[in-house]
Motif scaffolding. Sequence first.
Motif, mmCIF file in Angstrom:
data_model
loop_
_atom_site.group_PDB
_atom_site.id
_atom_site.type_symbol
_atom_site.label_atom_id
_atom_site.label_comp_id
_atom_site.label_asym_id
_atom_site.label_seq_id
_atom_site.Cartn_x
_atom_site.Cartn_y
_atom_site.Cartn_z
ATOM 1 N N GLY A 20 0.829 -1.201 0.000
ATOM 2 C CA GLY A 20 0.000 0.000 0.000
ATOM 3 C C GLY A 20 0.866 1.254 0.000
ATOM 4 O O GLY A 20 2.095 1.165 -0.001
ATOM 5 N N PRO A 21 0.230 2.403 -0.009
ATOM 6 C CA PRO A 21 -1.222 2.559 0.014
ATOM 7 C C PRO A 21 -1.861 2.203 -1.330
ATOM 8 O O PRO A 21 -1.300 2.479 -2.374
ATOM 9 C CB PRO A 21 -1.402 4.052 0.325
ATOM 10 C CG PRO A 21 -0.150 4.700 -0.158
ATOM 11 C CD PRO A 21 0.936 3.690 0.022
ATOM 12 N N CYS A 22 -3.031 1.571 -1.247
ATOM 13 C CA CYS A 22 -3.816 1.265 -2.439
ATOM 14 C C CYS A 22 -5.080 2.115 -2.409
ATOM 15 O O CYS A 22 -5.560 2.495 -1.343
ATOM 16 C CB CYS A 22 -4.188 -0.211 -2.492
ATOM 17 S SG CYS A 22 -2.764 -1.307 -2.640
ATOM 18 N N VAL A 23 -5.616 2.397 -3.576
ATOM 19 C CA VAL A 23 -6.810 3.238 -3.671
ATOM 20 C C VAL A 23 -7.809 2.579 -4.611
ATOM 21 O O VAL A 23 -7.435 1.949 -5.589
ATOM 22 C CB VAL A 23 -6.441 4.664 -4.154
ATOM 23 C CG1 VAL A 23 -5.835 4.640 -5.543
ATOM 24 C CG2 VAL A 23 -7.643 5.590 -4.115
ATOM 25 N N VAL A 24 -9.096 2.712 -4.261
ATOM 26 C CA VAL A 24 -10.160 2.193 -5.127
ATOM 27 C C VAL A 24 -10.319 3.153 -6.300
ATOM 28 O O VAL A 24 -10.636 4.330 -6.117
ATOM 29 C CB VAL A 24 -11.486 2.059 -4.353
ATOM 30 C CG1 VAL A 24 -12.596 1.572 -5.281
ATOM 31 C CG2 VAL A 24 -11.317 1.110 -3.176
ATOM 32 N N VAL A 25 -10.061 2.663 -7.499
ATOM 33 C CA VAL A 25 -10.122 3.492 -8.705
ATOM 34 C C VAL A 25 -11.511 3.450 -9.328
ATOM 35 O O VAL A 25 -12.008 4.454 -9.833
ATOM 36 C CB VAL A 25 -9.058 3.033 -9.730
ATOM 37 C CG1 VAL A 25 -9.167 3.818 -11.019
ATOM 38 C CG2 VAL A 25 -7.660 3.178 -9.139
#
Length: 201
Positions: A20-25
């Motif tokens: 991460g950080p991961c993000v909802v696209v």
Amino acid sequence: MTQVFRPNGEVVPVTLVKAGPCVVVQRKTPTTDGYDAIQLGFLEFVKAARINKPETGHLKKAGADGVKFLKELRLRPGDGDPKPGDKVLVDQFKENEKVDITGISKGRGFASLIKRHHFKGGPGSHGSMFHRAAGSIGASSFPSRVFPGMRMAGHMGVQDVTIRNLEIVNIDAEDNVLMIKGAIPGPNGGYVVVKRAKRGN
């Protein structure tokens, strides 16, 4: 890979995974797309010139500039209702939890039967003339063909590989790093997908 010590002094080999950080696209729903899923992006530094214009516009909608690696994940019951722009961090996981890790295995090029399928090979002495060859691959007059799936030399590696039920030894929430017991698929710096284990040992 490295190693850490448990409180009881046991040495544990671990792989450090930057998770991460991961993000909802993007959010896909049964009404608009026919199924329930999210498109997740891994945030890392990437030059704007390295992302084409259609993808740049797609990422801007979710405020996810800097995303380089995208992966679509199906949602299971009880996963909540994530929205575009939501962050997914390592605090989703817990220590001692089991996870399944999917990655692309290292490429081995064109490999022989012995390396690719663990065939034994022939005698190593002089004069046998059968050392690392394939041997018989089928009958001659009948059926006069080689059946599909015959194990032969060929391209090895660069395949999706999933290793199940790996243990999370420790979590570094500040740097979004998971310490996972054992080895995982792929080379150093490769991308992997970490999911909660579907089934236990």
